[in-house]
Enzyme design. Structure first.
Site, mmCIF file in Angstrom:
data_model
loop_
_atom_site.group_PDB
_atom_site.id
_atom_site.type_symbol
_atom_site.label_atom_id
_atom_site.label_comp_id
_atom_site.label_asym_id
_atom_site.label_seq_id
_atom_site.Cartn_x
_atom_site.Cartn_y
_atom_site.Cartn_z
ATOM 1 N N LEU A 30 0.846 -1.210 -0.037
ATOM 2 C CA LEU A 30 -0.015 0.151 0.009
ATOM 3 C C LEU A 30 0.796 1.318 -0.181
ATOM 4 O O LEU A 30 2.016 1.399 0.592
ATOM 5 C CB LEU A 30 -0.806 -0.091 1.087
ATOM 6 C CG LEU A 30 -1.766 -1.230 1.229
ATOM 7 C CD1 LEU A 30 -2.791 -1.091 2.512
ATOM 8 C CD2 LEU A 30 -2.740 -1.436 -0.087
ATOM 9 N N HIS A 34 -3.521 4.344 -2.301
ATOM 10 C CA HIS A 34 -4.618 3.576 -1.756
ATOM 11 C C HIS A 34 -5.125 4.204 -0.250
ATOM 12 O O HIS A 34 -6.339 4.020 -0.210
ATOM 13 C CB HIS A 34 -3.997 1.964 -1.064
ATOM 14 C CG HIS A 34 -3.399 1.135 -2.322
ATOM 15 N ND1 HIS A 34 -1.986 1.254 -2.369
ATOM 16 C CD2 HIS A 34 -3.735 0.413 -3.485
ATOM 17 C CE1 HIS A 34 -1.613 0.232 -3.438
ATOM 18 N NE2 HIS A 34 -2.936 -0.007 -3.782
ATOM 19 N N GLN A 58 -4.634 -12.259 -12.778
ATOM 20 C CA GLN A 58 -4.429 -11.139 -13.435
ATOM 21 C C GLN A 58 -2.943 -10.965 -13.829
ATOM 22 O O GLN A 58 -2.568 -9.934 -14.457
ATOM 23 C CB GLN A 58 -4.938 -9.965 -12.575
ATOM 24 C CG GLN A 58 -4.210 -9.517 -11.421
ATOM 25 C CD GLN A 58 -4.897 -8.352 -10.768
ATOM 26 O OE1 GLN A 58 -6.089 -8.828 -9.957
ATOM 27 N NE2 GLN A 58 -4.545 -7.183 -10.973
ATOM 28 N N GLY A 146 -8.553 3.773 -7.968
ATOM 29 C CA GLY A 146 -7.616 5.124 -8.407
ATOM 30 C C GLY A 146 -7.551 5.155 -9.855
ATOM 31 O O GLY A 146 -7.477 4.022 -10.802
ATOM 32 N N GLU A 147 -7.576 6.387 -10.290
ATOM 33 C CA GLU A 147 -7.693 6.738 -11.610
ATOM 34 C C GLU A 147 -6.446 6.319 -12.376
ATOM 35 O O GLU A 147 -6.287 6.278 -13.465
ATOM 36 C CB GLU A 147 -7.961 8.309 -12.136
ATOM 37 C CG GLU A 147 -9.592 8.480 -11.744
ATOM 38 C CD GLU A 147 -9.797 9.848 -11.862
ATOM 39 O OE1 GLU A 147 -9.081 10.629 -12.047
ATOM 40 O OE2 GLU A 147 -11.236 10.150 -11.999
ATOM 41 N N VAL A 175 -2.553 9.861 -7.029
ATOM 42 C CA VAL A 175 -1.659 10.517 -6.185
ATOM 43 C C VAL A 175 -0.193 10.402 -6.640
ATOM 44 O O VAL A 175 0.125 9.482 -7.134
ATOM 45 C CB VAL A 175 -1.758 9.843 -4.757
ATOM 46 C CG1 VAL A 175 -0.864 10.489 -3.781
ATOM 47 C CG2 VAL A 175 -3.387 9.913 -4.223
HETATM 48 O O1 PAF Z 1 -5.728 -2.430 -8.607
HETATM 49 C C1 PAF Z 1 -5.433 -3.472 -8.125
HETATM 50 O O2 PAF Z 1 -4.788 -3.453 -6.999
HETATM 51 C C2 PAF Z 1 -6.045 -4.792 -8.558
HETATM 52 O O3 PAF Z 1 -5.993 -5.108 -9.802
HETATM 53 C C3 PAF Z 1 -7.491 -5.210 -7.979
HETATM 54 C C4 PAF Z 1 -8.280 -4.210 -8.113
HETATM 55 C C5 PAF Z 1 -7.423 -5.236 -6.422
HETATM 56 C C6 PAF Z 1 -7.714 -6.435 -8.415
HETATM 57 O O4 PAF Z 1 -6.974 -7.453 -7.944
#
Ligand code: PAF
Length: 279
Positions: A30, A34, A58, A146-147, A175
């Site tokens: 983080l 975040h 992912q 976040g954008e 940020v």
């Molecule tokens: O942006 C992220 O940290 C990730 O893609 C998310 C949205 C938590 C999904 O794993």
């Protein structure tokens, strides 16, 4: 701050509370970006749930997954410092008990294949899958993203429509570090020379913002390529000016009321992305 590891305990806890829930999904590592999402949820007086789950589906590059920085204790300290109410810390089995259920594998069409999707095949399928599972577990009223991950934000908006879920999706401004570099968990992997030059992404976006309307799109792209010649530690992957709704390249900014610049570059093995609204 309560810490919960299973969906069953999470749902029991949240149902008893009967409060409006604000949700901040994260993969840990983080930073202030975040924390700004948690801060916004708290400002709206929502019972604020953050999740920490490094989602394997992912990562198109398994090396990226293995190298993903994990320091849960530090993350919990950060979340506690901004008065997050509850942290959902599921295991891989807890999230993916229904892994093969096609219900969670959405096709986001062009949105999942353009730009980030073209360079990271399967990435947005994985994001859609895990966020659907997390939304089902947390059942938030509002979710914050976040954008900086602009294409992801559009994918999440599309996901909520596909789920027909009554969840408000809030995108919050990127940020930045003092020099303009967008905060990212990946920045901690940059060596000093890469870190210094990585400001080039932000400079390119600023250049596009200053010059759009005055110069043609190809001229702006040529300027950005020249900027990157001054940054030997970086390799520009793409820079483009797009229609943010359709995620399609614009030949001329006059063709769109809200043109948006998107950029991705490698610093060594670290891939950095950023974006900026031009109008
Ligand atoms: O942006 C992220 O940290 C990730 O893609 C998310 C949205 C938590 C999904 O794993």
């Amino acid at each position: 701050m309560k810490i919960v590891k299973t969906k069953a305990e999470l749902q029991r806890t949240l149902q008893e509370l009967k409060l409006k829930i604000g949700f901040v999904p994260t993969m840990g590592a983080l930073h202030d970006g975040h924390l700004s999402l948690v801060g916004e949820s708290k400002k709206r007086e929502l019972y604020t749930v953050a999740s920490i789950f490094v989602n394997p589906t992912q990562f198109n590059d398994p090396k990226d997954y293995e190298k993903y920085p994990i320091d849960t204790d530090a993350d919990l300290d950060e979340l506690s410092s901004v008065e997050c109410d509850l942290v959902f810390l599921p295991s891989r089995d807890e999230i993916y008990s229904d892994q093969n259920d096609p219900k969670y594998l959405h096709d986001f069409d062009h949105l999942e294949r353009a730009y980030e999707g073209a360079y990271r095949p399967g990435h947005f399928r994985g994001v859609g899958q895990v966020v659907h599972l997390l939304f089902e577990a947390v059942r938030p009223d509002v979710a914050f993203f976040g954008e900086k991950d602009f294409q992801q934000l559009q994918v999440i908006r599309a996901l909520v429509k596909k789920m027909e879920a009554d969840i408000e999706i809030v995108g919050l401004p990127t940020v930045r570090e003092d020099d303009g570099l967008a905060m990212s968990s990946r920045n901690r992997r940059l060596n000093p020379a890469q870190r210094e030059q990585s400001v080039m992404l932000y400079r390119s976006l600023k250049l596009a913002k200053e010059r759009h309307g005055k110069e043609s799109v190809p001229a702006i792209k040529a300027h950005v390529e020249q900027l990157f010649e001054q940054a030997p530690e970086l390799r520009l992957e793409y820079f483009d000016i797009i229609d943010p709704e359709r995620f399609e390249s614009l030949d001329s900014v006059d063709a769109c009321a809200h043109p948006h610049a998107v950029i991705a570059a490698y610093a060594g093995e670290v891939r950095l992305i950023d974006n900026m609204a031009l109008a």
